[in-house]
Motif scaffolding. Sequence first.
Motif, PDB file in Angstrom:
ATOM      1  N   ALA A 126      29.492 -52.414 -12.275  1.00 34.15           N
ATOM      2  CA  ALA A 126      30.876 -51.967 -12.463  1.00 34.15           C
ATOM      3  C   ALA A 126      30.978 -50.999 -13.642  1.00 34.15           C
ATOM      4  O   ALA A 126      31.643 -49.957 -13.546  1.00 34.15           O
ATOM      5  CB  ALA A 126      31.792 -53.171 -12.689  1.00 34.15           C
ATOM      6  N   LYS A 127      30.305 -51.328 -14.744  1.00 27.41           N
ATOM      7  CA  LYS A 127      30.322 -50.450 -15.908  1.00 27.41           C
ATOM      8  C   LYS A 127      29.724 -49.089 -15.558  1.00 27.41           C
ATOM      9  O   LYS A 127      30.278 -48.050 -15.897  1.00 27.41           O
ATOM     10  CB  LYS A 127      29.542 -51.087 -17.056  1.00 27.41           C
ATOM     11  N   TRP A 128      28.601 -49.089 -14.848  1.00 29.65           N
ATOM     12  CA  TRP A 128      27.954 -47.841 -14.444  1.00 29.65           C
ATOM     13  C   TRP A 128      28.885 -47.013 -13.550  1.00 29.65           C
ATOM     14  O   TRP A 128      29.031 -45.808 -13.756  1.00 29.65           O
ATOM     15  CB  TRP A 128      26.646 -48.134 -13.716  1.00 29.65           C
ATOM     16  N   GLU A 186      34.273 -41.532 -14.634  1.00 26.37           N
ATOM     17  CA  GLU A 186      34.844 -40.841 -15.798  1.00 26.37           C
ATOM     18  C   GLU A 186      34.093 -39.532 -16.065  1.00 26.37           C
ATOM     19  O   GLU A 186      34.710 -38.507 -16.363  1.00 26.37           O
ATOM     20  CB  GLU A 186      34.798 -41.743 -17.029  1.00 26.37           C
ATOM     21  N   ALA A 187      32.769 -39.561 -15.933  1.00 19.13           N
ATOM     22  CA  ALA A 187      31.971 -38.350 -16.151  1.00 19.13           C
ATOM     23  C   ALA A 187      32.328 -37.288 -15.110  1.00 19.13           C
ATOM     24  O   ALA A 187      32.444 -36.102 -15.440  1.00 19.13           O
ATOM     25  CB  ALA A 187      30.482 -38.685 -16.096  1.00 19.13           C
ATOM     26  N   ASP A 188      32.506 -37.689 -13.869  1.00 16.37           N
ATOM     27  CA  ASP A 188      32.909 -36.745 -12.813  1.00 16.37           C
ATOM     28  C   ASP A 188      34.266 -36.132 -13.124  1.00 16.37           C
ATOM     29  O   ASP A 188      34.477 -34.934 -12.948  1.00 16.37           O
ATOM     30  CB  ASP A 188      32.964 -37.437 -11.455  1.00 16.37           C
ATOM     31  N   LYS A 189      35.177 -36.955 -13.600  1.00 14.98           N
ATOM     32  CA  LYS A 189      36.523 -36.473 -13.938  1.00 14.98           C
ATOM     33  C   LYS A 189      36.447 -35.443 -15.063  1.00 14.98           C
ATOM     34  O   LYS A 189      37.071 -34.383 -14.989  1.00 14.98           O
ATOM     35  CB  LYS A 189      37.405 -37.660 -14.353  1.00 14.98           C
ATOM     36  N   ILE A 242      26.356 -60.996 -14.257  1.00  8.78           N
ATOM     37  CA  ILE A 242      25.898 -60.004 -15.228  1.00  8.78           C
ATOM     38  C   ILE A 242      25.520 -58.685 -14.529  1.00  8.78           C
ATOM     39  O   ILE A 242      25.790 -57.598 -15.030  1.00  8.78           O
ATOM     40  CB  ILE A 242      24.737 -60.542 -16.096  1.00  8.78           C
ATOM     41  N   GLU A 243      24.912 -58.778 -13.356  1.00  2.78           N
ATOM     42  CA  GLU A 243      24.555 -57.571 -12.604  1.00  2.78           C
ATOM     43  C   GLU A 243      25.798 -56.898 -12.022  1.00  2.78           C
ATOM     44  O   GLU A 243      25.870 -55.664 -11.963  1.00  2.78           O
ATOM     45  CB  GLU A 243      23.552 -57.905 -11.511  1.00  2.78           C
TER      46      GLU A 243
END
Length: 72
Positions: free
Chosen positions: A24-26, A32-35, A18-19
């Motif tokens: 991985a999600k983070w 994606e935010a950087d892109k 779960i961690e």
Amino acid sequence: MTKLLKKAFEEASKLPEIEQNSLAKWMLEELEADKKWDETFAESEDILDQLADEALEAHKQGKTKPLDIDKL
């Protein structure tokens, strides 16, 4: 892959599933935010150039005055 990134993945692989999924999600969201930021900034470069040119022209025409920190 760099040694540091490889080490980070090795350490992350020791976490509970779960961690690992949360990490991985983070990471994917950050990438994606950087892109998106890079794309947005690249698109705004022409606008920033235009604004800078306008500011320089206003200064050349005497339409600006020095910043007085005491008046802020």
